[in-house]
Design a protein around this motif. Structure first.
Motif, short mmCIF file in Angstrom:
data_model
loop_
_atom_site.label_atom_id
_atom_site.label_comp_id
_atom_site.label_asym_id
_atom_site.label_seq_id
_atom_site.Cartn_x
_atom_site.Cartn_y
_atom_site.Cartn_z
N TYR A 159 32.18 16.94 19.63
CA TYR A 159 30.96 16.76 20.42
C TYR A 159 29.81 17.57 19.84
O TYR A 159 28.68 17.06 19.71
CB TYR A 159 31.23 17.17 21.87
CG TYR A 159 30.04 17.00 22.77
CD1 TYR A 159 29.63 15.73 23.17
CD2 TYR A 159 29.33 18.10 23.21
CE1 TYR A 159 28.53 15.57 23.99
CE2 TYR A 159 28.23 17.95 24.03
CZ TYR A 159 27.84 16.68 24.42
OH TYR A 159 26.74 16.54 25.23
N LEU A 160 30.06 18.81 19.46
CA LEU A 160 29.01 19.65 18.89
C LEU A 160 28.53 19.11 17.55
O LEU A 160 27.32 19.10 17.27
CB LEU A 160 29.51 21.08 18.74
CG LEU A 160 29.75 21.83 20.05
CD1 LEU A 160 30.37 23.20 19.77
CD2 LEU A 160 28.48 21.96 20.85
N ILE A 161 29.44 18.63 16.73
CA ILE A 161 29.06 18.05 15.45
C ILE A 161 28.22 16.79 15.67
O ILE A 161 27.22 16.56 14.98
CB ILE A 161 30.31 17.75 14.59
CG1 ILE A 161 30.93 19.06 14.13
CG2 ILE A 161 29.97 16.86 13.39
CD1 ILE A 161 32.30 18.91 13.49
N ALA A 162 28.60 15.97 16.66
CA ALA A 162 27.83 14.77 16.97
C ALA A 162 26.43 15.13 17.45
O ALA A 162 25.45 14.45 17.10
CB ALA A 162 28.55 13.93 18.02
N LEU A 163 26.30 16.18 18.25
CA LEU A 163 24.97 16.61 18.70
C LEU A 163 24.09 17.04 17.54
O LEU A 163 22.91 16.68 17.47
CB LEU A 163 25.10 17.76 19.70
CG LEU A 163 25.52 17.42 21.11
CD1 LEU A 163 25.65 18.70 21.93
CD2 LEU A 163 24.52 16.48 21.77
N VAL A 164 24.66 17.79 16.61
CA VAL A 164 23.90 18.25 15.45
C VAL A 164 23.47 17.08 14.58
O VAL A 164 22.30 16.99 14.17
CB VAL A 164 24.72 19.28 14.65
CG1 VAL A 164 24.08 19.58 13.31
CG2 VAL A 164 24.88 20.55 15.45
N ILE A 165 24.38 16.17 14.32
CA ILE A 165 24.06 15.00 13.49
C ILE A 165 23.00 14.14 14.18
O ILE A 165 22.06 13.65 13.55
CB ILE A 165 25.32 14.18 13.17
CG1 ILE A 165 26.21 14.97 12.22
CG2 ILE A 165 24.98 12.83 12.57
CD1 ILE A 165 27.56 14.35 11.96
N ASP A 166 23.13 13.95 15.50
CA ASP A 166 22.15 13.18 16.25
C ASP A 166 20.77 13.80 16.16
O ASP A 166 19.77 13.11 15.95
CB ASP A 166 22.59 13.05 17.70
CG ASP A 166 21.64 12.20 18.52
OD1 ASP A 166 21.35 11.06 18.09
OD2 ASP A 166 21.19 12.68 19.58
N ALA A 167 20.69 15.13 16.30
CA ALA A 167 19.40 15.81 16.22
C ALA A 167 18.80 15.69 14.82
O ALA A 167 17.60 15.44 14.67
CB ALA A 167 19.57 17.28 16.61
N LEU A 168 19.64 15.87 13.80
CA LEU A 168 19.14 15.76 12.43
C LEU A 168 18.63 14.36 12.12
O LEU A 168 17.55 14.19 11.54
CB LEU A 168 20.23 16.14 11.44
CG LEU A 168 20.61 17.62 11.38
CD1 LEU A 168 21.82 17.82 10.48
CD2 LEU A 168 19.44 18.45 10.90
N LEU A 169 19.39 13.35 12.52
CA LEU A 169 18.96 11.98 12.27
C LEU A 169 17.72 11.63 13.07
O LEU A 169 16.81 10.96 12.58
CB LEU A 169 20.09 11.00 12.59
CG LEU A 169 21.24 10.98 11.60
CD1 LEU A 169 22.35 10.06 12.09
CD2 LEU A 169 20.77 10.54 10.23
N GLY A 170 17.66 12.07 14.32
CA GLY A 170 16.48 11.82 15.15
C GLY A 170 15.24 12.43 14.57
O GLY A 170 14.18 11.78 14.50
N ASN A 171 15.33 13.67 14.11
CA ASN A 171 14.18 14.33 13.50
C ASN A 171 13.82 13.68 12.17
O ASN A 171 12.63 13.55 11.84
CB ASN A 171 14.44 15.81 13.31
CG ASN A 171 14.43 16.56 14.63
OD1 ASN A 171 13.77 16.15 15.57
ND2 ASN A 171 15.17 17.65 14.68
#
Length: 64
Positions: free
Chosen positions: A36-48
């Motif tokens: 879950y934490l890895i998915a949050l980080v990847i989501d934030a990076l891709l979103g930015n």
């Protein structure tokens, strides 16, 4: 670093001595939390990254 590795070896030996069901009950919450934490980080990076590309593309169109 040696202390951390020694601790990890102890945890690994303790966990491997448990039955399969107990191993699963202990390991699954940790694995799910990490995923879950890895998915949050990847989501934030891709979103930015997408937001930055849109901003660059939009400013590029203004120059034309």
């Amino acid at each position: 670093m040696q202390g951390l590795l020694s601790w990890w070896d102890g945890v690994e030996l303790w966990l491997s001595g448990l039955g399969f069901v107990l191993q699963t009950v202990i390991v699954m919450p940790v694995v799910l939390l990490l995923a879950y934490l890895i998915a949050l980080v990847i989501d934030a990076l891709l979103g930015n990254g997408i937001r930055l590309l849109r901003r660059l593309r939009h400013s590029d169109r203004r120059l034309r």
